[in-house]
Write a protein that holds these residues in place. Structure first.
Motif, PDB file in Angstrom:
ATOM      1  N   MET A  32    -110.297 -44.287  10.980  1.00  0.00           N
ATOM      2  CA  MET A  32    -111.117 -43.085  10.856  1.00  0.00           C
ATOM      3  C   MET A  32    -110.320 -41.789  11.002  1.00  0.00           C
ATOM      4  O   MET A  32    -110.559 -40.836  10.243  1.00  0.00           O
ATOM      5  CB  MET A  32    -112.275 -43.120  11.859  1.00  0.00           C
ATOM      6  N   PRO A  33    -109.350 -41.661  11.912  1.00  0.00           N
ATOM      7  CA  PRO A  33    -108.572 -40.415  11.951  1.00  0.00           C
ATOM      8  C   PRO A  33    -107.830 -40.144  10.637  1.00  0.00           C
ATOM      9  O   PRO A  33    -107.736 -38.990  10.205  1.00  0.00           O
ATOM     10  CB  PRO A  33    -107.581 -40.640  13.098  1.00  0.00           C
ATOM     11  N   VAL A  34    -107.329 -41.184  10.002  1.00  0.00           N
ATOM     12  CA  VAL A  34    -106.646 -41.012   8.713  1.00  0.00           C
ATOM     13  C   VAL A  34    -107.648 -40.582   7.647  1.00  0.00           C
ATOM     14  O   VAL A  34    -107.363 -39.682   6.839  1.00  0.00           O
ATOM     15  CB  VAL A  34    -105.932 -42.319   8.303  1.00  0.00           C
ATOM     16  N   ILE A  35    -108.805 -41.185   7.642  1.00  0.00           N
ATOM     17  CA  ILE A  35    -109.838 -40.850   6.663  1.00  0.00           C
ATOM     18  C   ILE A  35    -110.261 -39.389   6.816  1.00  0.00           C
ATOM     19  O   ILE A  35    -110.346 -38.643   5.836  1.00  0.00           O
ATOM     20  CB  ILE A  35    -111.042 -41.798   6.800  1.00  0.00           C
ATOM     21  N   LEU A  36    -110.493 -38.968   8.057  1.00  0.00           N
ATOM     22  CA  LEU A  36    -110.926 -37.589   8.292  1.00  0.00           C
ATOM     23  C   LEU A  36    -109.827 -36.586   7.931  1.00  0.00           C
ATOM     24  O   LEU A  36    -110.109 -35.512   7.382  1.00  0.00           O
ATOM     25  CB  LEU A  36    -111.362 -37.423   9.743  1.00  0.00           C
ATOM     26  N   LEU A  69    -100.391 -36.796   7.370  1.00  0.00           N
ATOM     27  CA  LEU A  69     -99.194 -37.613   7.579  1.00  0.00           C
ATOM     28  C   LEU A  69     -99.078 -38.056   9.026  1.00  0.00           C
ATOM     29  O   LEU A  69     -98.715 -39.212   9.308  1.00  0.00           O
ATOM     30  CB  LEU A  69     -97.946 -36.849   7.147  1.00  0.00           C
ATOM     31  N   ALA A  70     -99.377 -37.167   9.959  1.00  0.00           N
ATOM     32  CA  ALA A  70     -99.308 -37.526  11.384  1.00  0.00           C
ATOM     33  C   ALA A  70    -100.327 -38.613  11.723  1.00  0.00           C
ATOM     34  O   ALA A  70    -100.032 -39.527  12.502  1.00  0.00           O
ATOM     35  CB  ALA A  70     -99.543 -36.292  12.246  1.00  0.00           C
ATOM     36  N   VAL A  76     -99.804 -46.369  11.815  1.00  0.00           N
ATOM     37  CA  VAL A  76     -98.753 -47.367  11.610  1.00  0.00           C
ATOM     38  C   VAL A  76     -98.084 -47.720  12.933  1.00  0.00           C
ATOM     39  O   VAL A  76     -97.835 -48.893  13.219  1.00  0.00           O
ATOM     40  CB  VAL A  76     -97.715 -46.857  10.582  1.00  0.00           C
ATOM     41  N   ASN A  77     -97.803 -46.709  13.751  1.00  0.00           N
ATOM     42  CA  ASN A  77     -97.183 -46.975  15.049  1.00  0.00           C
ATOM     43  C   ASN A  77     -98.099 -47.784  15.954  1.00  0.00           C
ATOM     44  O   ASN A  77     -97.643 -48.660  16.686  1.00  0.00           O
ATOM     45  CB  ASN A  77     -96.791 -45.666  15.733  1.00  0.00           C
ATOM     46  N   ARG A  78     -99.397 -47.491  15.915  1.00  0.00           N
ATOM     47  CA  ARG A  78    -100.341 -48.247  16.723  1.00  0.00           C
ATOM     48  C   ARG A  78    -100.390 -49.703  16.269  1.00  0.00           C
ATOM     49  O   ARG A  78    -100.424 -50.618  17.084  1.00  0.00           O
ATOM     50  CB  ARG A  78    -101.725 -47.607  16.606  1.00  0.00           C
ATOM     51  N   ALA A  79    -100.356 -49.914  14.956  1.00  0.00           N
ATOM     52  CA  ALA A  79    -100.387 -51.276  14.414  1.00  0.00           C
ATOM     53  C   ALA A  79     -99.094 -52.010  14.751  1.00  0.00           C
ATOM     54  O   ALA A  79     -99.106 -53.203  15.072  1.00  0.00           O
ATOM     55  CB  ALA A  79    -100.607 -51.245  12.919  1.00  0.00           C
ATOM     56  N   ALA A  80     -97.969 -51.310  14.696  1.00  0.00           N
ATOM     57  CA  ALA A  80     -96.682 -51.935  14.991  1.00  0.00           C
ATOM     58  C   ALA A  80     -96.581 -52.291  16.470  1.00  0.00           C
ATOM     59  O   ALA A  80     -96.024 -53.342  16.817  1.00  0.00           O
ATOM     60  CB  ALA A  80     -95.539 -51.015  14.586  1.00  0.00           C
TER      61      ALA A  80
END
Length: 89
Positions: A32-36, A69-70, A76-80
């Motif tokens: 959701m943060p990426v979507i927003l 981008l952030a 990605v960092n959370r998933a990694a």
């Protein structure tokens, strides 16, 4: 006689088995943060569609692009970090 097949599709399009699963809903919540951020970037671009962008518009687009981008980097960092076994870095 012509049969209307699309009526059946419209009736079954909202069947219970087509609801998103809990895992899919969790994935949407994580993204959701990426979507927003992407929506904000799109809004910034839409404002400039019918005119020449002013300096303020350019800054708004640049800030929105950085936020998008952030947000992607954070996702990605959370998933990694969750996929590494034993907390190894």
């Amino acid at each position: 006689m012509n049969h209307i097949v699309t009526v059946q599709d419209a009736v079954t399009a909202f069947a219970d088995f087509m609801e998103p699963t809990d895992a899919e809903l969790d994935a949407i919540e994580r993204e959701m943060p990426v979507i927003l951020a992407d929506v904000d970037l799109l809004d910034a671009h839409i404002v400039t569609l019918d005119r020449t962008p002013t300096e303020l518009d350019v800054r708004r687009i640049r800030r929105a692009r950085r936020r998008a981008l952030a947000a992607r980097v954070a996702l990605v960092n959370r998933a990694a970090s969750t996929s590494l076994p034993g907390g190894a870095a």
